[in-house]
Scaffold this motif. Sequence first.
Motif, PDB file in Angstrom:
ATOM      1  N   TRP A  89       0.848  -1.200   0.000  1.00 44.85           N
ATOM      2  CA  TRP A  89       0.000   0.000   0.000  1.00 44.85           C
ATOM      3  C   TRP A  89       0.880   1.245   0.000  1.00 44.85           C
ATOM      4  O   TRP A  89       1.856   1.339   0.749  1.00 44.85           O
ATOM      5  CB  TRP A  89      -0.923   0.005   1.218  1.00 44.85           C
ATOM      6  N   ARG A  90       0.539   2.209  -0.865  1.00 46.71           N
ATOM      7  CA  ARG A  90       1.249   3.479  -0.966  1.00 46.71           C
ATOM      8  C   ARG A  90       0.245   4.622  -0.873  1.00 46.71           C
ATOM      9  O   ARG A  90      -0.953   4.421  -1.031  1.00 46.71           O
ATOM     10  CB  ARG A  90       1.965   3.583  -2.319  1.00 46.71           C
ATOM     11  N   GLU A  91       0.755   5.834  -0.669  1.00 45.02           N
ATOM     12  CA  GLU A  91      -0.104   7.019  -0.704  1.00 45.02           C
ATOM     13  C   GLU A  91       0.196   7.835  -1.950  1.00 45.02           C
ATOM     14  O   GLU A  91       1.353   7.977  -2.352  1.00 45.02           O
ATOM     15  CB  GLU A  91       0.091   7.876   0.550  1.00 45.02           C
ATOM     16  N   ILE A  92      -0.862   8.371  -2.570  1.00 45.68           N
ATOM     17  CA  ILE A  92      -0.737   9.178  -3.776  1.00 45.68           C
ATOM     18  C   ILE A  92      -0.907  10.654  -3.411  1.00 45.68           C
ATOM     19  O   ILE A  92      -1.832  11.014  -2.677  1.00 45.68           O
ATOM     20  CB  ILE A  92      -1.804   8.771  -4.820  1.00 45.68           C
ATOM     21  N   SER A  93      -0.029  11.493  -3.934  1.00 42.77           N
ATOM     22  CA  SER A  93      -0.100  12.921  -3.629  1.00 42.77           C
ATOM     23  C   SER A  93      -1.055  13.641  -4.590  1.00 42.77           C
ATOM     24  O   SER A  93      -1.558  13.058  -5.553  1.00 42.77           O
ATOM     25  CB  SER A  93       1.294  13.550  -3.729  1.00 42.77           C
ATOM     26  N   VAL A  94      -1.262  14.914  -4.318  1.00 40.26           N
ATOM     27  CA  VAL A  94      -2.156  15.738  -5.143  1.00 40.26           C
ATOM     28  C   VAL A  94      -1.640  15.814  -6.589  1.00 40.26           C
ATOM     29  O   VAL A  94      -2.417  15.857  -7.540  1.00 40.26           O
ATOM     30  CB  VAL A  94      -2.281  17.148  -4.523  1.00 40.26           C
ATOM     31  N   CYS A  95      -0.317  15.774  -6.752  1.00 41.87           N
ATOM     32  CA  CYS A  95       0.276  15.838  -8.093  1.00 41.87           C
ATOM     33  C   CYS A  95       0.587  14.456  -8.666  1.00 41.87           C
ATOM     34  O   CYS A  95       1.182  14.360  -9.752  1.00 41.87           O
ATOM     35  CB  CYS A  95       1.541  16.690  -8.078  1.00 41.87           C
ATOM     36  N   GLY A  96       0.198  13.398  -7.937  1.00 44.92           N
ATOM     37  CA  GLY A  96       0.325  12.056  -8.484  1.00 44.92           C
ATOM     38  C   GLY A  96       1.623  11.340  -8.181  1.00 44.92           C
ATOM     39  O   GLY A  96       1.894  10.279  -8.762  1.00 44.92           O
ATOM     40  N   ASP A  97       2.438  11.876  -7.259  1.00 41.94           N
ATOM     41  CA  ASP A  97       3.642  11.142  -6.861  1.00 41.94           C
ATOM     42  C   ASP A  97       3.279  10.059  -5.845  1.00 41.94           C
ATOM     43  O   ASP A  97       2.208  10.103  -5.220  1.00 41.94           O
ATOM     44  CB  ASP A  97       4.681  12.101  -6.264  1.00 41.94           C
ATOM     45  N   VAL A  98       4.193   9.108  -5.674  1.00 37.04           N
ATOM     46  CA  VAL A  98       3.936   7.947  -4.811  1.00 37.04           C
ATOM     47  C   VAL A  98       4.800   8.044  -3.552  1.00 37.04           C
ATOM     48  O   VAL A  98       6.018   8.269  -3.645  1.00 37.04           O
ATOM     49  CB  VAL A  98       4.245   6.632  -5.565  1.00 37.04           C
ATOM     50  N   TYR A  99       4.158   7.858  -2.389  1.00 40.53           N
ATOM     51  CA  TYR A  99       4.860   7.950  -1.101  1.00 40.53           C
ATOM     52  C   TYR A  99       4.570   6.725  -0.246  1.00 40.53           C
ATOM     53  O   TYR A  99       3.529   6.082  -0.398  1.00 40.53           O
ATOM     54  CB  TYR A  99       4.414   9.214  -0.339  1.00 40.53           C
ATOM     55  N   THR A 100       5.510   6.414   0.660  1.00 43.30           N
ATOM     56  CA  THR A 100       5.218   5.384   1.665  1.00 43.30           C
ATOM     57  C   THR A 100       4.142   5.948   2.593  1.00 43.30           C
ATOM     58  O   THR A 100       3.909   7.164   2.629  1.00 43.30           O
ATOM     59  CB  THR A 100       6.475   5.028   2.481  1.00 43.30           C
ATOM     60  N   LEU A 101       3.475   5.076   3.348  1.00 42.89           N
ATOM     61  CA  LEU A 101       2.373   5.516   4.202  1.00 42.89           C
ATOM     62  C   LEU A 101       2.865   6.390   5.348  1.00 42.89           C
ATOM     63  O   LEU A 101       3.972   6.211   5.855  1.00 42.89           O
ATOM     64  CB  LEU A 101       1.629   4.303   4.772  1.00 42.89           C
ATOM     65  N   ARG A 102       2.007   7.324   5.747  1.00 45.58           N
ATOM     66  CA  ARG A 102       2.296   8.126   6.938  1.00 45.58           C
ATOM     67  C   ARG A 102       2.171   7.246   8.185  1.00 45.58           C
ATOM     68  O   ARG A 102       1.619   6.146   8.124  1.00 45.58           O
ATOM     69  CB  ARG A 102       1.297   9.278   7.037  1.00 45.58           C
ATOM     70  N   GLU A 103       2.664   7.734   9.315  1.00 38.96           N
ATOM     71  CA  GLU A 103       2.596   6.943  10.557  1.00 38.96           C
ATOM     72  C   GLU A 103       1.161   6.630  10.924  1.00 38.96           C
ATOM     73  O   GLU A 103       0.841   5.526  11.343  1.00 38.96           O
ATOM     74  CB  GLU A 103       3.288   7.693  11.706  1.00 38.96           C
TER      75      GLU A 103
END
Length: 421
Positions: A205-219
């Motif tokens: 599972w990843r998080e998607i930003s407003v501009c569409g970049d991919v991030y690891t999950l927040r705490e």
Amino acid sequence: MFSSSQEEHCAPSKDPVKYGELVVLGYNGSLPNGDRGRRKSRFALYRRTKANGVKPSTVHILNTPQAVNCKGQHSISYTLSRNQTVVVEYCHDKDTDMFQIGRSTESPIDFVVTDTIAGGQDGEETPITQSTISRFACRVVCERNPPFTARIYAAGFDSSKNIFLGEKAAKWKNPDGHMDGLTTNGVLVMHPKGGFTEESKPGVWREISVCGDVYTLRETRSAQTPGKLVENENNILLDGSLVDLCGATLLWRTAEGLFHTPTQKHLEALRQEINAARPQCPVGLNTLAFPSMQRSRALSSLEDKQPWVYLACGHVHGYHNWGHRSEHDANTQRECPMCRVVGPYVPLWLGCEAAFYVDTGAPTHAFVPCGHVCSEKSVKYWAEIPLPHGTHAFHAACPFCATQLSLTQGCSKLIFQGPVD
């Protein structure tokens, strides 16, 4: 599967190109009270008659905290402090179509999604006191030309064509200078490894930003500090990708992927095949029959011939009122007359939402503890998928009703007895 009127707000009149479908987990083919307009259990994305996509253009730095409406253009406002706001204008993109998903019923939203209640399909929809789904949760942007790539972005443009990230929202300036941020509860995405097939395994599972970049999950789901940028991953939706909006999870099926799913006719033929074999209750010797797809969808009142199952062992019976081992909940501890194993005793319902099937196999297995029935490979696939729950928990759930699966036994192989004669 849908009447043309259901998709008319985004479908051109003749031979439309279908990008794919978003299907809400937890519903067995339709909402409890029926699909209505933009509020339904699945939403087909077609190429629009006229492109409505947008792409970033001019950046303004303003000494004001208010969001600024840029002459009727789409824009994203990032409030950095009381005295500074960065506004990114978006211009028309003739090569893409944009579809917006969220809780709001305002006109910019194409697909209205509300919180899914686990197992809450019996009659009236349960009211939500405080929804965790954003009013303008996310947007899917599809390329109008082959290969019709679909990309997902957090947040949607509101009625004034603005996305507003306030002072408390997680936001930052990237090394290349462009602004980005996250929505309050975030948009999470998971791509299964190996596509949407019986061989697939859960992805990360990843998080998607407003501009569409991919991030690891927040705490935690709404923490103000973003996770780490995952540079080698992108926001392209694949067949079987899951999108979680913190309150509802959507399954993305590509047009090609849907071509390989069982049709409603096929599922109905499988139901009739089981019933034609005249399975019997091994104790009462009465013939059992799965209810019609329409009744299974609605989870309407139980029928006389309804199959029931002892989930611990899989023996299928008709309903009977003996073997209780618990005074409080009559059907949680029942002893199977065939093998004396004690466990839950529940009615069986066929899984009618074809998009959740990974193959076209016979309905031989049931999810535990809800009793929804589908193919062995489909049951085993979903039993391995961790779905977001609350602010930081994950658990597997039945895709047809969203009931959390048993940790010790996610599914049960059904054992039918044929007719004695």
